[in-house]
Design an enzyme around this catalytic site. Structure first.
Site, mmCIF file in Angstrom:
data_model
loop_
_atom_site.group_PDB
_atom_site.id
_atom_site.type_symbol
_atom_site.label_atom_id
_atom_site.label_comp_id
_atom_site.label_asym_id
_atom_site.label_seq_id
_atom_site.Cartn_x
_atom_site.Cartn_y
_atom_site.Cartn_z
ATOM 1 N N ARG A 12 -35.621 -6.790 15.097
ATOM 2 C CA ARG A 12 -35.706 -6.303 13.724
ATOM 3 C C ARG A 12 -35.703 -4.791 13.664
ATOM 4 O O ARG A 12 -36.240 -4.108 14.537
ATOM 5 C CB ARG A 12 -37.004 -6.813 13.090
ATOM 6 N N CYS A 27 -36.752 -2.007 10.512
ATOM 7 C CA CYS A 27 -37.367 -1.941 9.189
ATOM 8 C C CYS A 27 -37.493 -0.470 8.815
ATOM 9 O O CYS A 27 -38.117 0.300 9.550
ATOM 10 C CB CYS A 27 -38.735 -2.625 9.188
#
Length: 124
Positions: free
Chosen positions: A102, A104
């Site tokens: 991920r 972010c």
């Protein structure tokens, strides 16, 4: 061969793009914001509510592709307020329990004044 993905269970594209593309066993899904596909509106005003709606939209796209959250390899997450990171993670973690890779980041603004947007890549 590239297949264009579409489901009425997730929001229709609000511009010149598709909900996702499938190629060589991978789904590349466009970013999802907290639009309710039944109304076309963002109905939640909290990061928690919007994150839940985003994840429900992603679930619909994954289902249409014959996949689920465990199939997700990578997410890219955009937060209007990076200070929402902790509250976002709480809801996100309920859906993405397999912990895909991920990124972010905090951004200045998102379409329709959304608080969060998430895009995914999944194996289908």
């Amino acid at each position: 061969m590239i297949k264009t993905l579409h489901t009425s269970s997730a929001p229709a594209a609000i511009g010149p793009y598709s909900q996702g593309k499938i190629i060589d066993g991978f789904l590349f899904a466009s970013g999802q914001i907290a639009i309710n596909p039944a109304t076309g509106d963002i109905e939640e005003d909290t990061i928690e509510g919007q994150t839940k709606r985003v994840c429900e939209n992603i679930a619909a796209i994954l289902k249409e592709a014959g996949a689920d959250f465990d199939s997700v390899i990578k997410t890219t997450c955009f937060l209007k307020n990076i200070s929402d990171f902790g509250a976002f993670n709480e809801v996100y973690g309920e859906y993405f329990s397999s912990k895909p890779a991920r990124s972010c980041v905090g951004v200045g603004d998102l379409p329709k004044n959304a608080l969060v947007e998430v895009e995914i890549i999944a194996k289908v």
